[in-house]
Design a protein around this motif. Structure first.
Motif, PDB file in Angstrom:
ATOM      1  N   GLY A 112      -6.616  -9.058 -21.495  1.00  0.00           N
ATOM      2  CA  GLY A 112      -7.475  -9.324 -22.635  1.00  0.00           C
ATOM      3  C   GLY A 112      -7.560 -10.790 -22.985  1.00  0.00           C
ATOM      4  N   TYR A 113      -8.126 -11.041 -24.152  1.00  0.00           N
ATOM      5  CA  TYR A 113      -8.363 -12.403 -24.617  1.00  0.00           C
ATOM      6  C   TYR A 113      -8.515 -12.367 -26.134  1.00  0.00           C
ATOM      7  CZ  TYR A 113     -13.127 -10.660 -24.996  1.00  0.00           C
ATOM      8  OH  TYR A 113     -14.219  -9.916 -25.332  1.00  0.00           O
ATOM      9  N   ILE A 173      -9.837  -3.229 -12.959  1.00  0.00           N
ATOM     10  CA  ILE A 173     -10.021  -3.656 -14.350  1.00  0.00           C
ATOM     11  C   ILE A 173     -11.091  -4.736 -14.431  1.00  0.00           C
ATOM     12  CG2 ILE A 173      -8.916  -4.911 -16.248  1.00  0.00           C
ATOM     13  CD1 ILE A 173      -6.305  -3.410 -15.466  1.00  0.00           C
ATOM     14  N   ARG A 174     -10.979  -5.753 -13.587  1.00  0.00           N
ATOM     15  CA  ARG A 174     -11.970  -6.840 -13.591  1.00  0.00           C
ATOM     16  C   ARG A 174     -13.379  -6.295 -13.344  1.00  0.00           C
ATOM     17  NH1 ARG A 174     -10.716 -11.853 -15.720  1.00  0.00           N
ATOM     18  NH2 ARG A 174      -8.788 -12.715 -14.846  1.00  0.00           N
ATOM     19  N   THR A 175     -13.505  -5.452 -12.324  1.00  0.00           N
ATOM     20  CA  THR A 175     -14.826  -4.943 -11.950  1.00  0.00           C
ATOM     21  C   THR A 175     -15.393  -4.034 -13.042  1.00  0.00           C
ATOM     22  OG1 THR A 175     -14.252  -5.039  -9.604  1.00  0.00           O
ATOM     23  CG2 THR A 175     -16.104  -3.637 -10.221  1.00  0.00           C
ATOM     24  N   LEU A 234     -19.333  -3.433 -17.568  1.00  0.00           N
ATOM     25  CA  LEU A 234     -19.657  -2.963 -18.912  1.00  0.00           C
ATOM     26  C   LEU A 234     -20.323  -4.038 -19.767  1.00  0.00           C
ATOM     27  CD1 LEU A 234     -16.489  -0.806 -19.636  1.00  0.00           C
ATOM     28  CD2 LEU A 234     -18.847   0.005 -19.390  1.00  0.00           C
ATOM     29  N   LYS A 235     -20.400  -5.259 -19.263  1.00  0.00           N
ATOM     30  CA  LYS A 235     -21.120  -6.307 -19.993  1.00  0.00           C
ATOM     31  C   LYS A 235     -22.619  -6.018 -20.043  1.00  0.00           C
ATOM     32  CE  LYS A 235     -20.328 -10.638 -19.566  1.00  0.00           C
ATOM     33  NZ  LYS A 235     -20.169 -12.008 -18.998  1.00  0.00           N
ATOM     34  N   PRO A 284     -15.133 -10.424 -20.991  1.00  0.00           N
ATOM     35  CA  PRO A 284     -13.960 -10.101 -20.165  1.00  0.00           C
ATOM     36  C   PRO A 284     -13.623 -11.182 -19.146  1.00  0.00           C
ATOM     37  CG  PRO A 284     -15.845  -8.755 -19.547  1.00  0.00           C
ATOM     38  CD  PRO A 284     -16.217  -9.438 -20.819  1.00  0.00           C
ATOM     39  N   GLU A 285     -14.582 -12.066 -18.853  1.00  0.00           N
ATOM     40  CA  GLU A 285     -14.279 -13.157 -17.928  1.00  0.00           C
ATOM     41  C   GLU A 285     -13.225 -14.100 -18.504  1.00  0.00           C
ATOM     42  OE1 GLU A 285     -17.651 -14.495 -20.564  1.00  0.00           O
ATOM     43  OE2 GLU A 285     -17.096 -12.663 -19.483  1.00  0.00           O
ATOM     44  N   MET A 286     -12.992 -14.046 -19.816  1.00  0.00           N
ATOM     45  CA  MET A 286     -11.969 -14.876 -20.456  1.00  0.00           C
ATOM     46  C   MET A 286     -10.573 -14.249 -20.354  1.00  0.00           C
ATOM     47  SD  MET A 286     -14.006 -15.787 -23.993  1.00  0.00           S
ATOM     48  CE  MET A 286     -12.465 -16.314 -24.772  1.00  0.00           C
ATOM     49  N   GLY A 287     -10.498 -13.006 -19.912  1.00  0.00           N
ATOM     50  CA  GLY A 287      -9.251 -12.258 -19.974  1.00  0.00           C
ATOM     51  C   GLY A 287      -8.208 -12.716 -18.974  1.00  0.00           C
ATOM     52  N   THR A 288      -6.954 -12.500 -19.344  1.00  0.00           N
ATOM     53  CA  THR A 288      -5.823 -12.776 -18.454  1.00  0.00           C
ATOM     54  C   THR A 288      -4.924 -11.536 -18.379  1.00  0.00           C
ATOM     55  OG1 THR A 288      -4.553 -13.737 -20.283  1.00  0.00           O
ATOM     56  CG2 THR A 288      -5.817 -15.251 -18.913  1.00  0.00           C
TER      57      THR A 288
END
Length: 399
Positions: free
Chosen positions: A243-244, A313-315, A320-321, A390-394
Motif C-alpha cells: 500500500g501507500y 497484486i501489482r497486476t 482496477l485503476k 497503486p503504482e505508489m505502493g510498496t
C-alpha cells in the motif's frame, strides 16, 4: 472532566455501557508499548476490596458482563482493537442499572494497583503475545505502517511488545493511569430505559472521583514514500502488506472512498484467492486519520507463493485503476456495508460503545451511514481518479 453520554430508551429492558479511554498508543510512554493493555488487564481483575471470585460473583449476581480485552480465540473480534482507544463494554439487566453503573465506576475509579495485580496482568498478556508471536501478520502490519506513516504511535502493535510490557513497573503503571484514566481522557456512554436525569446523576457520582486531566492529543501521522521490506525465514505462512499513504484527503470524499475500497477488496480477493489460489485470506481498503489516508491490501500465503503473489497484486490492483465499475456494484456495496454497521449496533453495549467512539472521532455513526447511502457511481469513479494510485505502493513481507 469525564465526557458522559446517555441514551434513555424505554423500548429495551437491557442495560448497556461503555468506558472508552482516548488514544491508547499515543498515551504510552516511550519504551513501554503495551502499557494500555496492562491497564485493561488490571481493570479486569475488579476493584480494590474484591477478590477475583468476588468480582465474578458480583457480576453474576447482577446478570452483568464486562469485556475488557480482545478475545484471541475469536477471529473477527480484533476489529475492535485500535491505536485510538481501549474500552470496557458492559451489558446486563436494566432493572439493576444503578448497581451496574456503581460497579463499573468502582472498577475504573478504584482498580487493584498492586504488585499482584500487575503480575497477573503481565502473565495474561504474555500468553496472548506469545500466541501471536508465532504468526507473521502483526509484525508485518507494524513494519508496513511504520514504512508508510513514519515513526508514529499508530504503527505500534496495539496490544504491546512483550519485552517492553514485561519491563513495566507498578510506579510506571500508576503514573500512566493518572493521565490515561484522567477525567478529560475518559468517555462514559450508557444506554438504558431508566430516567435520563437519574442516570446522569448516578454516573456523575460514580465517576466523579477520577483524577482531573486533559484529553491526550493524537497528532496525525505524516505520509512517507515507503520502501519494500522483507524479513524472516521459516514461518509456515507469510504475511504480505502492500500500500501507500497520501495527504489531502477531503472529508467529503471519505464515504465514497470507503465504498471504493470495499469494491477493490472484493475484486482482489476473487482474483487472488478464488481464481489463482494464492492466498489464505485477502483484504483491502482505505483508512484515514484526519486528512491523511492510506490504501492497504493484506494477505496471507505460503512462502513458496510470495513472488507469484507480488506479481498478482501489482497486476490486479493496476487493472482496477481502469476496470468498469457499475452502479449496481456500488449500490450492493453501500447496502452491504450499511447493513453490517447497523447490525453491529443492535446490542445495547455496542450502542453505548459506538456512541463513545463517535464522540472520540467527532462524527456520529448515523451521519456516516447517511453519507454512505448518498454515494453514487460518479462519486466512486471520481475518488478512484483522485486517490487510487497503486503504482505508489510498496511491499512489506514477513515470512
Amino acid at each position: 472532566g469525564v465526557t458522559l453520554l446517555v441514551k434513555s430508551d424505554p423500548r429495551s429492558q437491557v442495560f448497556g455501557a461503555s468506558v472508552v479511554f482516548r488514544n491508547r498508543n499515543f498515551a504510552e510512554p516511550a519504551g513501554r508499548c503495551g502499557m494500555a493493555e496492562l491497564w485493561q488487564r488490571t481493570l479486569m481483575q475488579g476493584p480494590v476490596g474484591m477478590t477475583k471470585d468476588g468480582f465474578g460473583n458480583k457480576l453474576a449476581g447482577l446478570g452483568l458482563t464486562m469485556d475488557f480485552v480482545d478475545n484471541p480465540y475469536i477471529p473477527m473480534d480484533d476489529m475492535y482493537l485500535s491505536a485510538r482507544y481501549s474500552f470496557i463494554k458492559a451489558e446486563g439487566l436494566d432493572e439493576s442499572w444503578r448497581d451496574n453503573i456503581a460497579l463499573l465506576a468502582d472498577t475504573v475509579v478504584h482498580p487493584k494497583m498492586d504488585d499482584e495485580a500487575l503480575a497477573n496482568a503481565k502473565r495474561s498478556l504474555m500468553q496472548v503475545l506469545g500466541m501471536k508471536s508465532a504468526g507473521t501478520r502483526d509484525r508485518a502490519r507494524s513494519l508496513y505502517l511504520t514504512g508508510i506513516l513514519g515513526d508514529t504511535p499508530m504503527a505500534k502493535p496495539v496490544e504491546g511488545i512483550a519485552r517492553e510490557a514485561g519491563m513495566a513497573t507498578l510506579d510506571e503503571l500508576k503514573a500512566f493511569a493518572k493521565s490515561y484514566a484522567g477525567g478529560g481522557n475518559v468517555i462514559v456512554s450508557i444506554a438504558t430505559s431508566a430516567p435520563l436525569d437519574e442516570v446522569v446523576r448516578a454516573a456523575t457520582e460514580g465517576f466523579n472521583a477520577l483524577p482531573s486531566g486533559d484529553a491526550i492529543i493524537a497528532p496525525a501521522p505524516k505520509p512517507q514514500p515507503g520502501t519494500d521490506v522483507m524479513e524472516g525465514e521459516g514461518a509456515p505462512q507469510a504475511a504480505i502488506y502492500f500500500g501507500y499513504a497520501f495527504d489531502g484527503l477531503d472529508d467529503a470524499d471519505r464515504a465514497a472512498l470507503i465504498i471504493l475500497g470495499g469494491i477493490i477488496g472484493d475484486r482482489s480477493a476473487f482474483v487472488i484467492r478464488e481464481q489463482q489460489g494464492l492466498a489464505y485470506s485477502v483484504g483491502a481498503g482505505f483508512d484515514n486519520f484526519g486528512n491523511v489516508g492510506w490504501f492497504t491490501l493484506s494477505m496471507g500465503t505460503g512462502p513458496e507463493n510470495i513472488d507469484k503473489a507480488k506479481e498478482s497484486i501489482r497486476t490486479t490492483l493496476n487493472d482496477l485503476k481502469t476496470a468498469e465499475i457499475t452502479a449496481d456494484e456500488v449500490e450492493r456495496g453501500v447496502n452491504s456495508l450499511v447493513g453490517r454497521r447497523i447490525m453491529r449496533r443492535i446490542t445495547r453495549k455496542n450502542q453505548a460503545f459506538f456512541a463513545a467512539t463517535s464522540e472520540l472521532n467527532g462524527e456520529a455513526d448515523s451521519a456516516l451511514d447517511e453519507a454512505l447511502k448518498r454515494v453514487t457511481l460518479d462519486d466512486v469513479l471520481r475518488v478512484r481518479e483522485k486517490y487510487y494510485h497503486p503504482e505508489m505502493g510498496t511491499f512489506t513481507i514477513v515470512k
